[in-house]
Design a protein around this motif. Structure first.
Motif, mmCIF file in Angstrom:
data_model
loop_
_atom_site.group_PDB
_atom_site.id
_atom_site.type_symbol
_atom_site.label_atom_id
_atom_site.label_comp_id
_atom_site.label_asym_id
_atom_site.label_seq_id
_atom_site.Cartn_x
_atom_site.Cartn_y
_atom_site.Cartn_z
ATOM 1 N N GLN A 97 0.815 -1.208 0.000
ATOM 2 C CA GLN A 97 0.000 0.000 0.000
ATOM 3 C C GLN A 97 0.854 1.265 0.000
ATOM 4 O O GLN A 97 0.562 2.233 -0.700
ATOM 5 C CB GLN A 97 -0.942 0.008 1.212
ATOM 6 C CG GLN A 97 -1.947 1.158 1.194
ATOM 7 C CD GLN A 97 -2.797 1.162 -0.058
ATOM 8 O OE1 GLN A 97 -3.415 0.159 -0.414
ATOM 9 N NE2 GLN A 97 -2.840 2.305 -0.759
ATOM 10 N N VAL A 98 1.939 1.245 0.773
ATOM 11 C CA VAL A 98 2.825 2.415 0.825
ATOM 12 C C VAL A 98 3.463 2.657 -0.540
ATOM 13 O O VAL A 98 3.604 3.800 -0.989
ATOM 14 C CB VAL A 98 3.907 2.240 1.909
ATOM 15 C CG1 VAL A 98 4.874 3.413 1.897
ATOM 16 C CG2 VAL A 98 3.268 2.143 3.289
ATOM 17 N N LYS A 99 3.856 1.592 -1.231
ATOM 18 C CA LYS A 99 4.454 1.742 -2.564
ATOM 19 C C LYS A 99 3.434 2.270 -3.573
ATOM 20 O O LYS A 99 3.777 3.087 -4.440
ATOM 21 C CB LYS A 99 5.033 0.406 -3.024
ATOM 22 C CG LYS A 99 6.257 -0.021 -2.232
ATOM 23 C CD LYS A 99 6.793 -1.366 -2.696
ATOM 24 C CE LYS A 99 7.992 -1.786 -1.863
ATOM 25 N NZ LYS A 99 8.554 -3.092 -2.293
ATOM 26 N N ILE A 100 2.191 1.800 -3.464
ATOM 27 C CA ILE A 100 1.128 2.311 -4.336
ATOM 28 C C ILE A 100 0.908 3.798 -4.086
ATOM 29 O O ILE A 100 0.785 4.597 -5.023
ATOM 30 C CB ILE A 100 -0.182 1.528 -4.106
ATOM 31 C CG1 ILE A 100 -0.046 0.101 -4.644
ATOM 32 C CG2 ILE A 100 -1.364 2.225 -4.781
ATOM 33 C CD1 ILE A 100 -1.186 -0.826 -4.268
ATOM 34 N N ASP A 101 0.867 4.174 -2.819
ATOM 35 C CA ASP A 101 0.702 5.593 -2.476
ATOM 36 C C ASP A 101 1.875 6.428 -2.994
ATOM 37 O O ASP A 101 1.693 7.573 -3.419
ATOM 38 C CB ASP A 101 0.575 5.758 -0.956
ATOM 39 C CG ASP A 101 -0.719 5.166 -0.409
ATOM 40 O OD1 ASP A 101 -1.645 4.937 -1.212
ATOM 41 O OD2 ASP A 101 -0.786 4.914 0.814
ATOM 42 N N ALA A 107 3.898 10.365 -7.060
ATOM 43 C CA ALA A 107 4.765 10.743 -8.179
ATOM 44 C C ALA A 107 3.945 11.257 -9.354
ATOM 45 O O ALA A 107 4.301 12.268 -9.978
ATOM 46 C CB ALA A 107 5.613 9.546 -8.601
ATOM 47 N N LYS A 108 2.846 10.587 -9.659
ATOM 48 C CA LYS A 108 1.986 11.030 -10.765
ATOM 49 C C LYS A 108 1.367 12.386 -10.470
ATOM 50 O O LYS A 108 1.320 13.266 -11.347
ATOM 51 C CB LYS A 108 0.891 9.993 -11.020
ATOM 52 C CG LYS A 108 0.024 10.343 -12.222
ATOM 53 C CD LYS A 108 -1.044 9.298 -12.471
ATOM 54 C CE LYS A 108 -1.899 9.686 -13.678
ATOM 55 N NZ LYS A 108 -2.964 8.692 -13.933
ATOM 56 N N ASP A 109 0.882 12.575 -9.249
ATOM 57 C CA ASP A 109 0.302 13.866 -8.874
ATOM 58 C C ASP A 109 1.329 14.990 -9.015
ATOM 59 O O ASP A 109 1.022 16.071 -9.526
ATOM 60 C CB ASP A 109 -0.209 13.812 -7.427
ATOM 61 C CG ASP A 109 -1.451 12.946 -7.279
ATOM 62 O OD1 ASP A 109 -2.100 12.667 -8.311
ATOM 63 O OD2 ASP A 109 -1.757 12.555 -6.144
ATOM 64 N N LYS A 110 2.544 14.714 -8.547
ATOM 65 C CA LYS A 110 3.599 15.730 -8.632
ATOM 66 C C LYS A 110 3.900 16.080 -10.089
ATOM 67 O O LYS A 110 4.006 17.259 -10.452
ATOM 68 C CB LYS A 110 4.867 15.229 -7.946
ATOM 69 C CG LYS A 110 6.001 16.250 -7.924
ATOM 70 C CD LYS A 110 7.304 15.623 -7.472
ATOM 71 C CE LYS A 110 7.288 15.261 -6.014
ATOM 72 N NZ LYS A 110 8.631 14.786 -5.550
ATOM 73 N N ARG A 154 8.538 3.542 4.937
ATOM 74 C CA ARG A 154 8.671 4.646 3.990
ATOM 75 C C ARG A 154 9.292 4.119 2.691
ATOM 76 O O ARG A 154 10.302 3.426 2.722
ATOM 77 C CB ARG A 154 9.541 5.768 4.555
ATOM 78 C CG ARG A 154 9.797 6.900 3.565
ATOM 79 C CD ARG A 154 10.688 7.985 4.130
ATOM 80 N NE ARG A 154 11.105 8.922 3.105
ATOM 81 C CZ ARG A 154 10.379 9.925 2.645
ATOM 82 N NH1 ARG A 154 9.179 10.141 3.162
ATOM 83 N NH2 ARG A 154 10.829 10.736 1.706
ATOM 84 N N TYR A 155 8.669 4.479 1.570
ATOM 85 C CA TYR A 155 9.185 4.067 0.262
ATOM 86 C C TYR A 155 9.156 5.241 -0.710
ATOM 87 O O TYR A 155 8.311 6.136 -0.601
ATOM 88 C CB TYR A 155 8.368 2.906 -0.311
ATOM 89 C CG TYR A 155 8.522 1.621 0.470
ATOM 90 C CD1 TYR A 155 9.654 0.827 0.312
ATOM 91 C CD2 TYR A 155 7.551 1.209 1.362
ATOM 92 C CE1 TYR A 155 9.806 -0.346 1.031
ATOM 93 C CE2 TYR A 155 7.710 0.036 2.085
ATOM 94 C CZ TYR A 155 8.831 -0.731 1.915
ATOM 95 O OH TYR A 155 8.988 -1.885 2.638
ATOM 96 N N GLU A 156 10.083 5.203 -1.668
ATOM 97 C CA GLU A 156 10.151 6.201 -2.726
ATOM 98 C C GLU A 156 10.151 5.503 -4.081
ATOM 99 O O GLU A 156 10.833 4.486 -4.260
ATOM 100 C CB GLU A 156 11.411 7.058 -2.583
ATOM 101 C CG GLU A 156 11.411 7.935 -1.337
ATOM 102 C CD GLU A 156 12.643 8.818 -1.264
ATOM 103 O OE1 GLU A 156 13.518 8.701 -2.151
ATOM 104 O OE2 GLU A 156 12.737 9.637 -0.326
ATOM 105 N N ILE A 157 9.385 6.049 -5.016
ATOM 106 C CA ILE A 157 9.289 5.499 -6.369
ATOM 107 C C ILE A 157 9.649 6.592 -7.366
ATOM 108 O O ILE A 157 9.109 7.700 -7.312
ATOM 109 C CB ILE A 157 7.867 4.973 -6.678
ATOM 110 C CG1 ILE A 157 7.416 3.945 -5.627
ATOM 111 C CG2 ILE A 157 7.818 4.376 -8.086
ATOM 112 C CD1 ILE A 157 8.171 2.646 -5.652
ATOM 113 N N ASN A 158 10.561 6.279 -8.283
ATOM 114 C CA ASN A 158 10.968 7.216 -9.323
ATOM 115 C C ASN A 158 10.242 6.871 -10.617
ATOM 116 O O ASN A 158 10.269 5.715 -11.063
ATOM 117 C CB ASN A 158 12.490 7.152 -9.524
ATOM 118 C CG ASN A 158 12.972 8.216 -10.478
ATOM 119 O OD1 ASN A 158 12.947 8.028 -11.672
ATOM 120 N ND2 ASN A 158 13.430 9.330 -9.930
ATOM 121 N N VAL A 159 9.578 7.852 -11.210
ATOM 122 C CA VAL A 159 8.797 7.615 -12.427
ATOM 123 C C VAL A 159 9.162 8.659 -13.490
ATOM 124 O O VAL A 159 9.270 9.849 -13.184
ATOM 125 C CB VAL A 159 7.274 7.686 -12.160
ATOM 126 C CG1 VAL A 159 6.506 7.241 -13.399
ATOM 127 C CG2 VAL A 159 6.900 6.844 -10.964
#
Length: 254
Positions: free
Chosen positions: A173-177, A182-185, A244-249
């Motif tokens: 769930q945290v990764k999905i969030d 990232a998309k919102d930003k 806490r997770y971070e995803i780069n897109v």
């Protein structure tokens, strides 16, 4: 760029039709590929990182209680040359089991994690010790257990570890969030310059598998602490698991 590519296409077709040498055709095809690649490399895009954090109240707590045989004379307020009256491990164990049962702890949630012999000064025989690992589903259950123990029986009490039974679901769930963030930003940044967000080009996880359980291992009780000292579980209740997770897109810009 597009005009150059179209011109090259016409030249290639013409060369094929006039049966020119293969080497010339190969050379022109190579130039054509380079121009196409250069066009792709100049495609507008935006690269953003989204993050998300969650704090979870643990529901799997491992409480470690270590007990050991002792001599009654050790705790008498007088000097004794020889210790004679030993409190056996069976007697101590019976008291521990009774306390756990009174606090609704199931037998299957209690295991003996260690057993051994200990020697002390001025004694000829060894003293037996045991270490119990007790599985709890709430920190609220710690204080009633600790406050019921006979301090002479206990060598130490530790919170060995704690976790959550649904930790894998929470990680997902945290990764999905994080990817939604990232998309919102990317959306509001692109729209701020009058552009529109395009398709996703790449997605990658930042190498920061952050998992904080605030691991505790403390000597909560020992043989020199009075049984009248209260145990406050409020500090335990404040302990949480932090994910806490971070995803780069990378997104294309239309």
């Amino acid at each position: 760029m597009k005009r150059n590519i179209q011109s090259l296409k016409k030249i290639v077709i013409k060369l094929v039709q006039t049966n020119m040498k293969n080497t010339q055709i190969t050379l022109l095809f190579t130039l054509f590929s380079i121009l196409v690649f250069a066009q792709d490399k100049t495609e507008k895009h935006i690269n953003v990182t989204g993050s998300a954090t969650i704090e979870i109240v643990p529901d799997e707590i491992n409480l470690e209680i270590e007990v050991k045989e002792y001599w009654k004379e050790e705790f008498e307020n007088k000097k004794v040359k020889k210790f004679k009256t030993k409190v056996s491990i069976n007697e101590i164990e019976n008291r521990i089991i009774a306390i756990l049962s009174k606090n609704n702890i199931n037998k299957e949630d209690v295991v003996i994690s260690k057993i051994g012999n200990y020697g002390r000064n001025f004694r000829k025989e060894f003293l037996i010790g045991k270490q119990y690992l007790i599985k709890l589903n709430s920190f609220n259950k710690i204080a009633p257990i600790v406050n019921s123990l006979e301090f002479k029986d206990v060598k130490s009490i530790n919170i060995a570890s704690y976790d959550h039974s649904r930790i894998i679901e929470y990680r997902k769930q945290v990764k999905i969030d994080a990817i939604k963030a990232a998309k919102d930003k990317a959306t509001y940044l692109v729209e701020a310059i009058g552009e529109k967000l395009g398709k996703v080009i790449t997605i990658s996880e930042v190498n920061n598998d952050y998992y904080s359980s605030n691991f505790i291992r403390t000597n909560a009780y020992s043989n020199n602490i009075s049984t009248t000292q209260p145990s406050d579980s409020s500090d335990f209740n404040s302990k949480k698991i932090k994910l806490r997770y971070e995803i780069n897109v990378k997104f294309a810009i239309q």
